[in-house]
Design an enzyme around this catalytic site. Structure first.
Site, short mmCIF file in Angstrom:
data_model
loop_
_atom_site.label_atom_id
_atom_site.label_comp_id
_atom_site.label_asym_id
_atom_site.label_seq_id
_atom_site.Cartn_x
_atom_site.Cartn_y
_atom_site.Cartn_z
CB SER A 136 5.43 0.02 -0.09
OG SER A 136 5.42 -0.98 0.90
CB SER A 148 -0.89 0.01 1.24
OG SER A 148 -0.06 0.11 2.39
CE LYS A 149 -1.34 7.74 -1.72
NZ LYS A 149 -2.44 8.36 -2.48
NE ARG A 150 -0.48 6.30 5.95
CZ ARG A 150 0.14 7.43 6.31
NH1 ARG A 150 0.34 8.38 5.42
NH2 ARG A 150 0.57 7.59 7.55
#
Length: 500
Positions: free
Chosen positions: A262, A258-260
RNA sequence: GCCGCAUUCGUCUAGAGGCCCAGGACACCGCCCUCUCAAGGCGGAGAUCACCGGUUCGAAUCCGGUAUGCGGUACCA
């Protein structure tokens, strides 16, 4: 058997995600390996979150990876190509409406007048009773009259699909047989919103059927939804495609990447100077292996060896270190001219950002390559490596000038001696093998370690302690600038001694 | 909660009953090369194959259970 038709169906609700790129790659590999067709379809029915900018990012990213699609839309509104156009779902609305009409007529679907409040209340009650959330079926048995009554009240219904009863089973190419009881699907699900817009589970099936998709290759997160799709295929009277659910790409903590947690945007990797050969190679190796010890593979070699049945079942943690290693491998395999071309945009960005003062010529860059390629983990690291070649004034910490074993006075003495040695030999011709013998002789004559002398010169002319080999560096800088920089370093040391 | 899926060195993986007291790669450590940094070469450390039970002469590989993790469970995709 007829040639497979596969597709990647991203929704433009965010930039191209690593996971989407990987799914696209596996579809592409399968298509190319089997002589099938690779299709791109944009699933943009979530109008609130979709944007043309994301669409462009996704198409550009796939292009940059070299994943050409045989059918699909072109970038930003240009003409589609392929016999099943259009390839944007928002342009296919009439097709979904017709399909919905058919399901309604066949009573495979029915209008549902439940309000969000009612559904929320149902959910709460089920939660309190420790039951799985499920549509209660309030509108499933409404008579035609009752429906008409509600319509007359001005209520806009959603359309729900009847899931019925029984067990849906399918043979997933990577996971084997999967069986799911329809009672676990959460009840009759909505396929068309009350505002008339179709939902994902519905559009995906209508399109896969219409576009004659033979193999649905997608992320494991869709595995549990597959029975809904199969039911829909049946209701639509269309043969079911084969399914292959790929393992997920994971954050270091083993949750879905996930963006959060990685860096997930493909554009970011590209902007750092990861090259497509490495990205493709790395992504292919996440969840798939040749079964041999080969690891550095071109996309052609991967196409040749790729089999869906060799794909893994377990998720794979994204490992940037390994990607960097592969990137280095591939940078070293590029032809010099190609590398120069690919470096250009990065140098232009460095210039724009003020990291360098001017651009080298192609010739200059080419002659640098032999000492640069093996030190370049990413194309974006070029200025960091040899940016000192393209700046007027060096900016460095004077303390760096003095080698660990030396003091300021010795360094000053060393640089003065080195300057005159270089001035003497360089006046004739300026070539790398010209300097080494006299400078070594100089160190030996004074009882200095060559490493110390060389380090002092290195820092004086580059401002850094880690650089390509010293003599190649001197040649790249040129006679005048080497002397200038040595003079300036000597002056800095003078200043330091006077100050004290 | 319910349903589904998964589980081999820190990480990516090889492995489809004996070739495995488990092989390769990244990362790590050491040595070599060496003017620094890399690259490269050589070597090292690192996995009781999640656990328990079963089948078998023999199991990482087959079967059952357990645990853990993840995914799904929307008028998101």
């Amino acid at each position: 058997m007829t040639a497979p038709r596969v597709r990647i169906a991203p929704s433009p609700t965010g930039p191209l995600h690593i996971g989407t790129a990987r799914t696209a790659l596996f579809n592409y590999l399968f298509a190319r390996h089997t002589g099938g067709t690779f299709i791109l379809r944009l699933e943009d029915t979530d109008q609130a979150r979709s944007s043309i900018a994301y669409e462009k990012d996704i198409l550009d990213g796939l292009h940059q990876l070299g994943l050409r699609w045989d059918e699909g839309p072109e970038v930003a509104g240009d003409a589609s190509r392929g016999a099943f156009a259009p390839y944007r779902q928002m342009e296919r609305l009439p097709i979904y409406a017709a399909a919905a009409e058919r399901l309604l007529a066949a009573d495979a679907a029915y209008p549902c007048f439940c309000t969000p409040e009612m559904l929320e209340a149902d959910r709460k009650a089920q939660e309190a009773a420790k039951l799985p959330p499920k549509y209660v079926g309030r509108c499933a048995t409404l008579t035609l009259e009752e429906r008409a009554e509600r319509q007359a009240e001005g209520r806009r219904p959603a359309l729900r699909f009847r899931v019925g009863t029984g067990v849906v089973a399918f043979d997933d190419i990577v996971r084997g047989r999967v069986e799911i009881d329809v009672s676990n699907l959460g009840g009759d699900f909505v396929i068309v919103r009350s505002d008339g817009s179709p939902l994902y589970h519905f559009t995906v099936v209508v399109d896969d059927a219409a576009m004659e998709i033979s193999h649905v290759i997608r992320g494991e997160d869709h595995l549990s939804n597959t029975p809904k799709h199969i039911l829909l295929f049946r209701a639509l009277g269309h043969p079911e495609p084969q399914f292959a659910h790929l393992p997920l790409i994971l954050n270091p903590d083993r949750t879905k990447m996930s963006k959060r947690k990685s860096q997930t945007a493909m554009a970011d990797y590209l902007a750092e100077g990861f090259i497509r050969e490495a990205l493709v190679n790395y992504l292919a190796l996440l969840g798939w292996a040749t079964g041999t010890e080969e690891e550095v593979l071109s996309i052609e070699e991967i196409v040749e060896r790729f089999e869906l049945t060799d794909v893994h079942k377990g998720g794979a943690v994204f490992d940037r270190e390994r990607l960097e290693w592969l990137n280095g491998q591939w940078i070293r395999r590029l032809e010099p001219d190609d590398l120069v071309d690919r470096l250009r945009p990065f140098l232009e960005a460095d210039l724009a950002a003020g990291r360098i003062g001017w651009l080298p010529t192609d010739g200059e860059l080419t002659s640098l390559l032999p000492v640069v390629t093996e030190r370049l983990p990413r194309l974006g690291a070029i200025a960091d490596l040899v940016g000192f070649l393209w700046v007027r004034e060096l900016d460095y910490d004077p303390a760096l000038l003095v080698p660990k074993r030396w003091d300021g006075a010795t360094t000053r003495e060393g640089l003065i001696a080195a300057r005159s040695t270089i001035a003497d030999t360089g006046a004739v011709s300026f070539e790398a093998d010209q300097f080494e013998p006299p400078l070594r002789a100089l160190a030996e004559g004074r009882g200095w370690k060559v490493g110390d002398l060389f380090m002092a010169i290195r820092v004086a002319v580059t401002g850094r302690t880690a650089t390509p080999p010293l003599f190649d560096t001197l040649v790249a800088l040129g006679f005048e600038r080497v002397l200038d920089r040595l003079d300036r370093a000597i002056a800095i040391l003078d200043g330091a001694t006077t100050a004290r």
